[in-house]
Design an enzyme around this catalytic site. Structure first.
Site, PDB file in Angstrom:
ATOM      1  N   ALA A  85     112.551  10.437 -84.071  1.00 57.16           N
ATOM      2  CA  ALA A  85     113.019   9.878 -82.813  1.00 57.16           C
ATOM      3  C   ALA A  85     113.723   8.568 -83.102  1.00 57.16           C
ATOM      4  CB  ALA A  85     111.850   9.628 -81.871  1.00 57.16           C
ATOM      5  N   THR A  86     114.720   8.241 -82.288  1.00 60.55           N
ATOM      6  CA  THR A  86     115.406   6.958 -82.443  1.00 60.55           C
ATOM      7  C   THR A  86     114.445   5.872 -82.022  1.00 60.55           C
ATOM      8  OG1 THR A  86     117.433   8.055 -81.742  1.00 60.55           O
ATOM      9  CG2 THR A  86     117.456   5.673 -81.830  1.00 60.55           C
ATOM     10  N   VAL A  87     113.979   5.071 -82.964  1.00 57.88           N
ATOM     11  CA  VAL A  87     113.014   4.047 -82.597  1.00 57.88           C
ATOM     12  C   VAL A  87     113.717   2.742 -82.296  1.00 57.88           C
ATOM     13  CG1 VAL A  87     110.996   5.029 -83.682  1.00 57.88           C
ATOM     14  CG2 VAL A  87     112.564   3.678 -85.036  1.00 57.88           C
TER      15      VAL A  87
END
Lengths: 229, 244
Positions: free
Chosen positions: A5-7
């Protein structure tokens, strides 16, 4: 398969400014992609055309911007393949990508951008703000990122619906200049693009002049809010 | 139609290049009761003749709203028709949610035909047993489409399908050239007349056995009430008495 996931964003663009004017929408970004505090790529475009109907500009994660362009251009191509005269306009693309972004936000894997999308809907100029949460707002002018604090008050004070292209450019450049002075992730090389009833046009990027020798910069105590006596 | 070898399943061609299972599926439409569709420059109308399984039963509904700008009626296997209705409603709503606008009716009908085509090319499936008439509105105005089990769809000025549809077709062929500029009420009268012309004399025509719906540039999809239909029917039978 491992999920990811794009953190937090890695390669980022700073603010975008766009206004409605007499012929359509005028949009401007600087041409910088920052790698944290490093000014890594100083001559990259942060605006793109989707077909002939839509101009899109993005701040935030650059790779997610590239993905959004790919998704929307694919949709445009799908329409072309159907070959039935039906095309999507800027409003449709805006609704579509904002639904996508809302869905991804709910899964905790957002496209880490704030977008401005401009075009025409029912022959009227259309300008939308869309962000990583799936927010989708229409307006006469919009900005992203730092420009909310710095440029928007300037635009809001002087915007009129019948601005000429020249007037709109001067107004937006004011906003971009103050960003260069105050946003640590901004640059002084900017690019304008517009969408009119004839389609999308990009101007060549250019460097504007700025005055770092201003009295109020050199002699900070002249600042009316200077706290020390 | 006589039985033939090569008709056991959908994936076997006959030596003449025919797929009999699809042709048999088209026959199922003729078992269903009448559907009529027609349009002018501003409106499109669907009208159906409904059946009741017995005197004690309600007339069975054949006419459905898909979205505020699209309507559907079908002739043939009711169960297939209702499933198609559900599919079209889901697709139209999904499109509206993601794109913020109404789906183009032709694209929606195309999606249905793509689904129908799959059922003509799998050994384990059978074709749909219904023909559908779809009315819809887009920026260019109203449209009338017919879909069928062979996965084709066609656009029409006026069309009729189902039992004894030939009389309705003949009526429409005689009159369709005058439809373009008619008012809403005049168009409705034509639709009901087309239904009447196919109805046999022992069939009771009333506000429940006949359904009519309309969509137009200034009119989101709506059903005519049974009172409005009865008014049109009695207007027509009075006119006919005068003619005789």
């Amino acid at each position: 398969m491992e999920k990811s996931a794009t953190v937090s964003p890695i390669l980022t663009g700073s603010s975008v400014i766009a206004v409605k004017y007499s012929d359509g929408i005028l949009m401007c970004t600087d041409t910088l992609a920052s790698y944290g505090s490093m000014a890594m790529f100083k001559e990259i475009p942060r605006m793109a055309a989707i077909g002939k109907s839509t101009l899109i500009g993005a701040s935030g994660e650059y790779s997610d911007f590239q993905e959004i362009i790919r998704i929307l251009r694919q949709k445009d191509t799908d329409d072309f393949i159907e070959h039935d005269g039906i095309t999507l306009n800027a409003g449709h693309f805006a609704s579509y990508i904002s639904s996508v972004m809302y869905g991804k936000r709910n899964k905790g894997n957002p496209l880490y951008n704030s977008l401005l999308m401009g075009g025409f809907v029912n022959s009227q100029p259309y300008l939308a703000y869309i962000d990583l949460y799936g927010t989708h707002i229409l307006g006469d002018y919009h900005v992203t990122g730092f420009a909310h604090y710095i440029s928007k008050p300037i635009i809001a004070a002087e915007w009129r619906p019948d601005l000429t292209e020249e007037e709109a450019k001067i107004l937006i450049e004011k906003g971009m200049k103050v960003l260069w002075y105050r946003d640590a992730r901004a640059s002084d090389r900017i690019q304008f693009a517009k969408i009119t009833r004839n389609g999308v046009e990009f101007d060549d990027p250019y460097k504007f002049n700025s005055d770092w020798d201003q009295e109020s910069f050199k002699n900070y105590s002249l600042n009316p809010l200077y706290p020390y006596n | 139609m006589l039985k033939s070898p090569y008709d056991t399943d959908c994936i076997t061609w006959s030596p003449q290049g025919r797929l009999f299972q699809i042709e048999y599926a088209m026959e199922a439409i003729k078992q269903g009761s009448l559907c009529v569709g027609l349009k002018s420059n501003d409106y499109a109308i669907l009208a159906t003749l409904n059946r009741a399984p017995s005197k004690l039963a309600e007339y069975q509904q054949k006419l459905y709203e898909i979205d505020e700008h699209i309507g559907l009626c079908f002739s043939g296997l009711t169960a297939d028709g209702r499933l198609i209705c559900k599919y079209l409603r889901t697709e139209a709503l999904n499109y509206k949610y993601t794109h913020g606008t109404n789906i183009n009716p032709q694209r929606l009908v195309g999606k249905l035909s793509d689904k129908a085509q799959i059922k003509t090319q799998r050994h384990s499936k059978r074709p749909y047993g219904v023909g559908c008439l779809v009315i819809g509105l887009d920026e260019n105005g109203p449209h009338v489409y017919e879909t069928s089990p062979d996965a084709n769809f066609y656009e029409y000025y006026a069309v009729a399908i189902g039992a004894r549809c030939q009389s309705a077709k003949t009526y429409l062929e005689k009159n369709y050239e005058t439809f373009s500029n008619l008012s809403k009420d005049e168009l409705i009268i034509h639709a009901v007349k087309a239904v009447k012309s196919s109805a046999q004399s022992d069939v009771e025509l009333n506000g429940r056995s006949v359904s009519v719906a309309i969509v137009g540039r200034d009119t989101p999809f709506k059903f005519l009430t049974s009172d409005e239909i009865e008014a049109t029917l009695s207007q027509l039978s009075q006119a006919m008495e005068v003619e005789v």
